[in-house]
Motif scaffolding. Sequence first.
Motif, PDB file in Angstrom:
ATOM      1  N   GLN A 184       1.031  -1.187   0.003  1.00 35.78           N
ATOM      2  CA  GLN A 184      -0.025  -0.170  -0.046  1.00 35.78           C
ATOM      3  C   GLN A 184       0.950   1.319  -0.015  1.00 35.78           C
ATOM      4  OE1 GLN A 184      -2.726   0.007   3.154  1.00 35.78           O
ATOM      5  NE2 GLN A 184      -3.716  -1.822   2.236  1.00 35.78           N
ATOM      6  N   PHE A 185       2.053   1.228   0.586  1.00 34.88           N
ATOM      7  CA  PHE A 185       2.888   2.212   0.908  1.00 34.88           C
ATOM      8  C   PHE A 185       3.632   2.566  -0.667  1.00 34.88           C
ATOM      9  CE2 PHE A 185       6.901   4.315   2.888  1.00 34.88           C
ATOM     10  CZ  PHE A 185       6.326   5.676   2.927  1.00 34.88           C
ATOM     11  N   LYS A 186       3.855   1.616  -1.266  1.00 31.51           N
ATOM     12  CA  LYS A 186       4.608   1.706  -2.729  1.00 31.51           C
ATOM     13  C   LYS A 186       3.335   2.455  -3.464  1.00 31.51           C
ATOM     14  CE  LYS A 186       8.013  -2.076  -2.767  1.00 31.51           C
ATOM     15  NZ  LYS A 186       8.176  -3.334  -3.109  1.00 31.51           N
ATOM     16  N   GLU A 187       2.028   1.980  -3.420  1.00 33.46           N
ATOM     17  CA  GLU A 187       1.078   2.719  -4.511  1.00 33.46           C
ATOM     18  C   GLU A 187       0.786   4.120  -4.080  1.00 33.46           C
ATOM     19  OE1 GLU A 187      -2.392   0.163  -3.469  1.00 33.46           O
ATOM     20  OE2 GLU A 187      -1.688  -1.498  -4.762  1.00 33.46           O
ATOM     21  N   LEU A 188       0.844   4.261  -2.687  1.00 27.67           N
ATOM     22  CA  LEU A 188       0.756   5.874  -2.110  1.00 27.67           C
ATOM     23  C   LEU A 188       1.832   6.649  -2.789  1.00 27.67           C
ATOM     24  CD1 LEU A 188      -0.547   8.246  -0.476  1.00 27.67           C
ATOM     25  CD2 LEU A 188       0.947   7.300   1.540  1.00 27.67           C
ATOM     26  N   ILE A 189       3.052   6.117  -2.761  1.00 26.71           N
ATOM     27  CA  ILE A 189       4.297   6.923  -3.046  1.00 26.71           C
ATOM     28  C   ILE A 189       3.899   7.149  -4.788  1.00 26.71           C
ATOM     29  CG2 ILE A 189       6.657   6.710  -3.838  1.00 26.71           C
ATOM     30  CD1 ILE A 189       5.870   7.392  -0.853  1.00 26.71           C
ATOM     31  N   GLU A 190       3.661   6.070  -5.392  1.00 23.66           N
ATOM     32  CA  GLU A 190       3.452   6.181  -6.845  1.00 23.66           C
ATOM     33  C   GLU A 190       2.367   7.309  -7.141  1.00 23.66           C
ATOM     34  OE1 GLU A 190       5.057   4.942  -9.309  1.00 23.66           O
ATOM     35  OE2 GLU A 190       6.186   3.414  -8.741  1.00 23.66           O
ATOM     36  N   ARG A 191       1.315   7.247  -6.367  1.00 23.44           N
ATOM     37  CA  ARG A 191       0.278   8.304  -6.643  1.00 23.44           C
ATOM     38  C   ARG A 191       0.753   9.801  -6.258  1.00 23.44           C
ATOM     39  NH1 ARG A 191      -3.772   9.410  -3.268  1.00 23.44           N
ATOM     40  NH2 ARG A 191      -3.519   7.305  -1.932  1.00 23.44           N
ATOM     41  N   ILE A 192       1.446   9.780  -5.355  1.00 28.05           N
ATOM     42  CA  ILE A 192       2.109  11.125  -4.730  1.00 28.05           C
ATOM     43  C   ILE A 192       3.150  11.490  -5.829  1.00 28.05           C
ATOM     44  CG2 ILE A 192       3.565  12.276  -3.220  1.00 28.05           C
ATOM     45  CD1 ILE A 192       2.344  10.655  -1.030  1.00 28.05           C
ATOM     46  N   ILE A 193       3.950  10.865  -6.401  1.00 25.45           N
ATOM     47  CA  ILE A 193       4.662  11.069  -7.475  1.00 25.45           C
ATOM     48  C   ILE A 193       3.996  11.622  -8.742  1.00 25.45           C
ATOM     49  CG2 ILE A 193       6.475  10.371  -9.309  1.00 25.45           C
ATOM     50  CD1 ILE A 193       7.612   8.557  -6.959  1.00 25.45           C
ATOM     51  N   LEU A 194       3.045  11.014  -9.103  1.00 19.40           N
ATOM     52  CA  LEU A 194       2.030  11.257 -10.408  1.00 19.40           C
ATOM     53  C   LEU A 194       1.371  12.967 -10.029  1.00 19.40           C
ATOM     54  CD1 LEU A 194       0.269   8.125 -11.410  1.00 19.40           C
ATOM     55  CD2 LEU A 194       2.063   9.503 -12.573  1.00 19.40           C
ATOM     56  N   VAL A 195       0.879  12.986  -8.823  1.00 19.97           N
ATOM     57  CA  VAL A 195       0.337  14.250  -8.542  1.00 19.97           C
ATOM     58  C   VAL A 195       1.522  15.331  -8.646  1.00 19.97           C
ATOM     59  CG1 VAL A 195      -0.802  15.834  -6.706  1.00 19.97           C
ATOM     60  CG2 VAL A 195      -1.603  13.261  -7.262  1.00 19.97           C
ATOM     61  N   LEU A 196       2.372  15.269  -7.829  1.00 24.27           N
ATOM     62  CA  LEU A 196       3.455  16.313  -7.913  1.00 24.27           C
ATOM     63  C   LEU A 196       3.989  16.529  -9.184  1.00 24.27           C
ATOM     64  CD1 LEU A 196       5.672  14.885  -4.747  1.00 24.27           C
ATOM     65  CD2 LEU A 196       4.090  16.984  -4.904  1.00 24.27           C
ATOM     66  N   LYS A 197       4.326  15.421  -9.966  1.00 23.13           N
ATOM     67  CA  LYS A 197       4.723  15.720 -11.331  1.00 23.13           C
ATOM     68  C   LYS A 197       3.671  16.568 -12.067  1.00 23.13           C
ATOM     69  CE  LYS A 197       8.045  12.034 -11.988  1.00 23.13           C
ATOM     70  NZ  LYS A 197       8.558  10.769 -12.922  1.00 23.13           N
ATOM     71  N   ARG A 198       2.533  16.462 -12.097  1.00 18.48           N
ATOM     72  CA  ARG A 198       1.421  17.172 -12.701  1.00 18.48           C
ATOM     73  C   ARG A 198       1.410  18.664 -12.432  1.00 18.48           C
ATOM     74  NH1 ARG A 198      -3.456  18.375 -11.083  1.00 18.48           N
ATOM     75  NH2 ARG A 198      -3.518  16.594  -9.282  1.00 18.48           N
ATOM     76  N   LEU A 199       1.483  18.885 -10.855  1.00 17.92           N
ATOM     77  CA  LEU A 199       1.464  20.153 -10.420  1.00 17.92           C
ATOM     78  C   LEU A 199       2.653  20.940 -10.819  1.00 17.92           C
ATOM     79  CD1 LEU A 199       0.319  19.411  -6.681  1.00 17.92           C
ATOM     80  CD2 LEU A 199      -1.043  20.521  -8.516  1.00 17.92           C
ATOM     81  N   ILE A 200       3.858  20.237 -11.171  1.00 15.11           N
ATOM     82  CA  ILE A 200       5.104  20.676 -11.301  1.00 15.11           C
ATOM     83  C   ILE A 200       4.938  21.307 -12.748  1.00 15.11           C
ATOM     84  CG2 ILE A 200       7.698  20.307 -11.876  1.00 15.11           C
ATOM     85  CD1 ILE A 200       7.453  18.524  -9.194  1.00 15.11           C
ATOM     86  N   ASP A 201       4.419  20.412 -13.734  1.00 11.43           N
ATOM     87  CA  ASP A 201       4.208  20.706 -14.959  1.00 11.43           C
ATOM     88  C   ASP A 201       3.425  21.485 -15.443  1.00 11.43           C
ATOM     89  OD1 ASP A 201       5.960  18.554 -15.578  1.00 11.43           O
ATOM     90  OD2 ASP A 201       4.668  17.079 -16.046  1.00 11.43           O
ATOM     91  N   SER A 202       2.421  21.729 -14.461  1.00 13.70           N
ATOM     92  CA  SER A 202       1.559  23.167 -14.600  1.00 13.70           C
ATOM     93  C   SER A 202       2.044  24.483 -14.489  1.00 13.70           C
ATOM     94  CB  SER A 202       0.112  22.736 -13.645  1.00 13.70           C
ATOM     95  OG  SER A 202       0.677  23.260 -12.384  1.00 13.70           O
ATOM     96  N   PHE A 203       3.268  24.441 -13.724  1.00 13.52           N
ATOM     97  CA  PHE A 203       3.938  25.869 -13.395  1.00 13.52           C
ATOM     98  C   PHE A 203       4.367  26.688 -15.030  1.00 13.52           C
ATOM     99  CE2 PHE A 203       7.680  28.349 -12.703  1.00 13.52           C
ATOM    100  CZ  PHE A 203       7.005  29.412 -11.599  1.00 13.52           C
ATOM    101  N   ALA A 204       4.525  25.722 -15.745  1.00 16.45           N
ATOM    102  CA  ALA A 204       4.737  26.209 -17.314  1.00 16.45           C
ATOM    103  C   ALA A 204       3.632  27.260 -17.725  1.00 16.45           C
ATOM    104  CB  ALA A 204       5.481  25.153 -18.048  1.00 16.45           C
TER     105      ALA A 204
END
Length: 465
Positions: A193-213
Amino acid sequence: MINQDTIVALATPSGAGAIAVIRLSGKNAISISEKQFKSISGKILSNQATHTIHLGHIIDGDRTIDEVLLSIFKNPNSYTGEDVIEISCHGSNYIQQEIIQLFLRNGCRMATAGEFTLRAFLNGKLDLSQAEAVADLISSDNEASHQIAMQQMRGGFSSEISKLRGELLNFASLIELELDFAEEDVEFADRTQFKELIERIILVLKRLIDSFAVGNVIKNGIPVAIVGEPNVGKSTLLNALLNEDRAIVSDIAGTTRDTIEDEISIGGIGFRFIDTAGIRDTKDVVESIGIKKTFEKIDQAQVVVYLFEADVILNDGDKLQKLKVEIEKIKNKYPLKPLIVIANKIDMLSEKAIAELKNEISDVELLSAKTNFGVDTLQNKLLGFVNTGALRNNDTIITNTRHYDSLLKALEEVEKVKLGLGSGLSGDLLAIDIRQALYYFGEITGEITNDDLLGNIFANFCIGK
């Protein structure tokens, strides 16, 4: 961090107007106002309910300063979380200053920049990202930047971050608990479950970071450089886009000696158009400086509009070849920068000549800045360079550089956690990276902060907000 005294400031822009609003906040806001306010109906302010408005006069001894409307907001149901009084008076500069000086003499202190919003943050009425969105909302000058600021002020971004932080914190607690039972070799945190959470957090963070452009250009406006040889209609095009005579237009080549900038909103997105000096060989010292600035503006722009005179190019083979070379130079130097090549003054061409022009330059856009033909097409093409899909879908968009920096650091730490999980890293070492990721999440919402950070953020606010 903050004094508990009562502060006062003008909440509306300085200068004369129909009305002005003066705001007080603090534990003595009501009692101080009660002494300086005389209700028309004889009401006692301290006995009145919150969120009520009262007609009366601001008095200084026997002298009446102004007839006003006074609004009461009692804690904790106010913007700052403290007792707040707002006085709507007539907008004379004299009246504004007389009322403010009266309250300063009777127990108030002048508010510093952003101090009302700072108190709202410290009293838990807003988190830090919402507080920063207040400043963005005030400074928004187009529909898109307004929409983003409103979404963030309502907690769209901070709620997403807080949810991720809460889930990560829950697993961090379980891992920390495992450390207390290290000798018994037990696992409280389900690693799958922890690995699944980490994968989900990474996806959200990358989406937010990409939105900055996208968010950054929406917030600050997209710089568009209008370039070309002298007298091809650059200034006329700028005037057509702005719908006003902003730039000087004449038949004399080299009229524009310096860059001229102005901003308009297209489809809710701000575009900052830069009319540059015409590019040519010249011995004129002043014009040469302008041409040098033109190349600097091309470097700074995110979109380049290259304008040429359609009839002149078709009637001069050497100029046509030179134009093709110039276009290729810009494309090669700025391969990732959108380039729009525009043939101006097409109102002077026949249908046959237009077909010939399109054959010579395949991706050319047709325009008559003088008659406004093609201006709408140019605006739509510019708008097409901006990814506004996120806006239409109401997705979270990052516009704040501080948030962007914290998200990058949080992503780096979360990826370390992912790597540690994959390599079977011990719980105590995993906990270090998790704590650091939590720290950067907390920096965004203000759950982790310091006086220097708050000072830097609120120093950019206006007085009275």
